[in-house]
Motif scaffolding. Sequence first.
Motif, PDB file in Angstrom:
ATOM      1  N   GLY A 175       0.842  -1.206   0.000  1.00  0.00           N
ATOM      2  CA  GLY A 175       0.000   0.000   0.000  1.00  0.00           C
ATOM      3  C   GLY A 175       0.868   1.242   0.000  1.00  0.00           C
ATOM      4  N   GLY A 176       0.517   2.204  -0.845  1.00  0.00           N
ATOM      5  CA  GLY A 176       1.272   3.447  -0.903  1.00  0.00           C
ATOM      6  C   GLY A 176       2.393   3.444  -1.926  1.00  0.00           C
ATOM      7  N   SER A 177       2.689   2.287  -2.488  1.00  0.00           N
ATOM      8  CA  SER A 177       3.695   2.229  -3.558  1.00  0.00           C
ATOM      9  C   SER A 177       3.165   3.019  -4.755  1.00  0.00           C
ATOM     10  CB  SER A 177       3.931   0.770  -3.949  1.00  0.00           C
ATOM     11  OG  SER A 177       4.253   0.659  -5.324  1.00  0.00           O
ATOM     12  N   TYR A 178       3.987   3.929  -5.287  1.00  0.00           N
ATOM     13  CA  TYR A 178       3.514   4.722  -6.438  1.00  0.00           C
ATOM     14  C   TYR A 178       3.043   3.805  -7.556  1.00  0.00           C
ATOM     15  CZ  TYR A 178       6.092   8.628  -4.293  1.00  0.00           C
ATOM     16  OH  TYR A 178       6.546   9.588  -3.445  1.00  0.00           O
ATOM     17  N   PHE A 179       3.830   2.762  -7.814  1.00  0.00           N
ATOM     18  CA  PHE A 179       3.495   1.845  -8.911  1.00  0.00           C
ATOM     19  C   PHE A 179       2.216   1.069  -8.623  1.00  0.00           C
ATOM     20  CE2 PHE A 179       4.601  -2.430 -10.985  1.00  0.00           C
ATOM     21  CZ  PHE A 179       3.925  -2.109 -12.151  1.00  0.00           C
ATOM     22  N   VAL A 180       2.155   0.439  -7.452  1.00  0.00           N
ATOM     23  CA  VAL A 180       0.995  -0.413  -7.150  1.00  0.00           C
ATOM     24  C   VAL A 180      -0.286   0.411  -7.084  1.00  0.00           C
ATOM     25  CG1 VAL A 180      -0.040  -1.931  -5.410  1.00  0.00           C
ATOM     26  CG2 VAL A 180       2.366  -2.219  -6.060  1.00  0.00           C
ATOM     27  N   GLU A 181      -0.217   1.589  -6.511  1.00  0.00           N
ATOM     28  CA  GLU A 181      -1.425   2.421  -6.434  1.00  0.00           C
ATOM     29  C   GLU A 181      -1.850   2.906  -7.831  1.00  0.00           C
ATOM     30  OE1 GLU A 181      -3.174   2.319  -3.938  1.00  0.00           O
ATOM     31  OE2 GLU A 181      -1.817   1.876  -2.275  1.00  0.00           O
ATOM     32  N   THR A 182      -0.857   3.260  -8.666  1.00  0.00           N
ATOM     33  CA  THR A 182      -1.203   3.705 -10.024  1.00  0.00           C
ATOM     34  C   THR A 182      -1.824   2.560 -10.812  1.00  0.00           C
ATOM     35  OG1 THR A 182       0.669   5.224  -9.971  1.00  0.00           O
ATOM     36  CG2 THR A 182      -0.304   4.796 -12.124  1.00  0.00           C
ATOM     37  N   LEU A 183      -1.189   1.405 -10.711  1.00  0.00           N
ATOM     38  CA  LEU A 183      -1.698   0.254 -11.457  1.00  0.00           C
ATOM     39  C   LEU A 183      -3.092  -0.136 -10.953  1.00  0.00           C
ATOM     40  CD1 LEU A 183      -0.721  -1.542 -13.762  1.00  0.00           C
ATOM     41  CD2 LEU A 183       0.331  -3.060 -12.084  1.00  0.00           C
ATOM     42  N   THR A 184      -3.301  -0.061  -9.653  1.00  0.00           N
ATOM     43  CA  THR A 184      -4.630  -0.344  -9.099  1.00  0.00           C
ATOM     44  C   THR A 184      -5.658   0.612  -9.710  1.00  0.00           C
ATOM     45  OG1 THR A 184      -3.615  -1.088  -7.029  1.00  0.00           O
ATOM     46  CG2 THR A 184      -5.951  -0.534  -6.941  1.00  0.00           C
ATOM     47  N   ASN A 185      -5.302   1.890  -9.803  1.00  0.00           N
ATOM     48  CA  ASN A 185      -6.212   2.882 -10.413  1.00  0.00           C
ATOM     49  C   ASN A 185      -6.482   2.549 -11.878  1.00  0.00           C
ATOM     50  OD1 ASN A 185      -6.158   4.306  -8.046  1.00  0.00           O
ATOM     51  ND2 ASN A 185      -4.699   5.848  -8.761  1.00  0.00           N
ATOM     52  N   GLU A 186      -5.443   2.154 -12.599  1.00  0.00           N
ATOM     53  CA  GLU A 186      -5.599   1.893 -14.031  1.00  0.00           C
ATOM     54  C   GLU A 186      -6.435   0.641 -14.287  1.00  0.00           C
ATOM     55  OE1 GLU A 186      -1.374   3.996 -15.350  1.00  0.00           O
ATOM     56  OE2 GLU A 186      -1.634   1.844 -15.672  1.00  0.00           O
ATOM     57  N   VAL A 187      -6.171  -0.391 -13.502  1.00  0.00           N
ATOM     58  CA  VAL A 187      -6.943  -1.629 -13.652  1.00  0.00           C
ATOM     59  C   VAL A 187      -8.410  -1.355 -13.306  1.00  0.00           C
ATOM     60  CG1 VAL A 187      -7.270  -3.931 -12.662  1.00  0.00           C
ATOM     61  CG2 VAL A 187      -4.978  -3.186 -13.309  1.00  0.00           C
ATOM     62  N   GLU A 188      -8.617  -0.579 -12.267  1.00  0.00           N
ATOM     63  CA  GLU A 188      -9.986  -0.227 -11.873  1.00  0.00           C
ATOM     64  C   GLU A 188     -10.686   0.529 -13.008  1.00  0.00           C
ATOM     65  OE1 GLU A 188     -10.252   2.306  -8.440  1.00  0.00           O
ATOM     66  OE2 GLU A 188     -12.439   2.274  -8.445  1.00  0.00           O
ATOM     67  N   ARG A 189      -9.989   1.481 -13.592  1.00  0.00           N
ATOM     68  CA  ARG A 189     -10.600   2.282 -14.653  1.00  0.00           C
ATOM     69  C   ARG A 189     -10.928   1.417 -15.877  1.00  0.00           C
ATOM     70  NH1 ARG A 189      -7.841   7.163 -14.419  1.00  0.00           N
ATOM     71  NH2 ARG A 189      -6.071   6.138 -15.366  1.00  0.00           N
ATOM     72  N   GLY A 190      -9.985   0.552 -16.229  1.00  0.00           N
ATOM     73  CA  GLY A 190     -10.210  -0.336 -17.374  1.00  0.00           C
ATOM     74  C   GLY A 190     -11.419  -1.238 -17.154  1.00  0.00           C
TER      75      GLY A 190
END
Lengths: 572, 133
Positions: free
Chosen positions: A419-434
């Motif tokens: 949690g809080g990793s720039y990469f993991v949080e960004t990827l979580t956002n992108e997967v959610e959006r997709g």
Amino acid sequence: MSEQRKGSTQTVPPSEESSAHREPSAQEQAWEKNTLQPALEKNPERQTEFTTISGHPIRRLYTKANLANWDPSRDLGFPGEPPYTRGIHSTMHRSRLWTMRQFAGFGTAEDTNQRFRYLLAQGQTGLSTAFDLPTLMGYDSDHPLSEGEVGKCGVAISSLADMEVLFDKIPLADVTTSMTINSPAAVIWAMYLAVAEKQGADWKEISGTLQNDILKEYIAQKEYIYPPEPSMRLVIDTFEFGVKNTPKFNTISISGYHIREAGSTAIQELAFTLRDGLEYVEWGMHRGLHVDQFVPQLSFFFNAHNDFFEEIAKYRAARRIWHKAMVERYKSKNPRSWALRFHTQTAGCSLTAQQPYNNVVRTAIQALAAVLGGTQSLHTNSLDEAWALPTEFAATIALRTQQIIAHETGVTNTVDPLGGSYFVETLTNEVERGAREYIDRIDAMGGMVAAIERSYPQREIAEASYRYQVAVDKKEKIIVGVNDFVAEEKPLDILQIDETVAHRQAARLKKLRADRSQAEVDRRLNALRAAAKGKENLMPFLYDAVKSYATLGEICDALRDVFGTYEEVAIT
Amino acid sequence: MPEKKIRVLIAKPGLDGHDRGAKIIARALRDAGMEVVYTGLRQTPEMIASAAVQEDVDVIGLSILSGAHNTICPQLMKLLHEKGMNDVTVLVGGIIPEADIPALKQSGIAEIFLPGTSTQDIVDFIHKRVALS
């Protein structure tokens, strides 16, 4: 400047403009100029583009600039609280480890009962039943179409008599059992409940999971019998029955696993699975059930594929999407409906027939992703499963893999360590959006049943699957031991299924049919047929039928008489 | 005069519904210029043999992952023989234990493609084989 290049294996949904509005800090810009550019001139990168196994583009570096609109109090929260990004329990695996639930089943009920008892003796904490293809398709072991398939891909169960043997000396009051069965799920569940009753176990207390997810059968695994409408009715009948009679039992396991195995991307797996979940919720509400009455008994099942961070992002995004849908779309008031609980299985399709011992490593990494993603239970595949059902030797290593992650690696010591990793949080956002984009498209089609009838998810998966195969054939994606690092090797010792299983099953069925009261069987099957023509909940009728030792095939045939069967439009 | 296209029947026999491989092969062969007919799921050996006659195919590709190959393949070969389709090339793709391969080839299966085979290898095999016949 843009670093977003389109990879040849890119997924369909164009949710990749994620970082389009990225505004790097002065410090980051200085780093690009002073450190990055000279380095790139000296040592160009290995590829012009980097993508996940699903074809999702991945940047060189993630910084705060990727999370400009990200609000940790809104998007991350705390574990055990909405939006559950960090997990559904406040202490996660510090309090209770996930359930180690190895899927098993082969041969006759006796064979599988023995394997179950072996696995429990090895420290496994829950059971999971694999049924053979005739059972999954609602045919008895002695049906002509069952020839060559009895006991091969799982255990052969043709009647309550087989089910009694399957769970012999296994206390259903204490052990939770998962059953991977879909089209005939209600029938098999009725058999399970009959065994539980016979053992004296209280239905209000027993717990386990029925897969019962027919939508993903039309989408991916294709083990359907009846058309969508009556199939959905059967599913909702189990929900309704479960609310009243078995409050601790998960009446469905809404499954992305098979969608992924059919070749989908991670985003497709997530989107189609969650949209299936919404479809079940809507059909349940349409029946007259209140959302907070039955949704707490719905569970999920995801794949754990090779791309470590993409998988973790997928599980985190899943919880966030589900919470939002329950609260906003269905006005749920019960936190038990909001928290998405899931089982994970490592990716069968990632196992290689070549150099099979490498599969232990693949499985371990996939399992680690599931644990870091906050899974509630886990199946780890065995090294030999690209060839056959696992030997006891291989199944034991698979279980030990989970035990090593749980007890030796330290990853269970803290909640959501990424949690809080720039990469993991960004990827979580992108997967959610997709995934949301797909869900919106399916909503616009009128829901999942409508989308299935248009072959929409089927076609999207087939496209993704073909794109991946092309990438592998071109060596744009490397599979160790398959398209690179190839070596000569000796064949593996694999599990041989005893060819006498079919004969033994046929003999048992013959005896069963001779010993039972045929008049009683006929009476109960006729009652079932009559009820199927109306609107009543079919569970009590199925329960009555299995108790008379009507066979699975006879019961499914009675429903075939009323519901008809389904044929898909084959697309290639 | 245009060259005659190779005609292929891709079939999915048995009760199994896992059609990822069958669909990939159908598409890869089509992309390689062949005419491909896909039977869809749950085809009995009788249905496959009839379709092969009706479509007058050069090649039949069977996708079998369920372990039912030792039952299905000999039945199909017998039916094809009875229908006089002795020239058709029958291929199997899927999960086939190494120990079962010799007997399957003995029954007339031309080649068995195991997991991990590249689609190009299958295209090349068919081209070579059909050119020879």
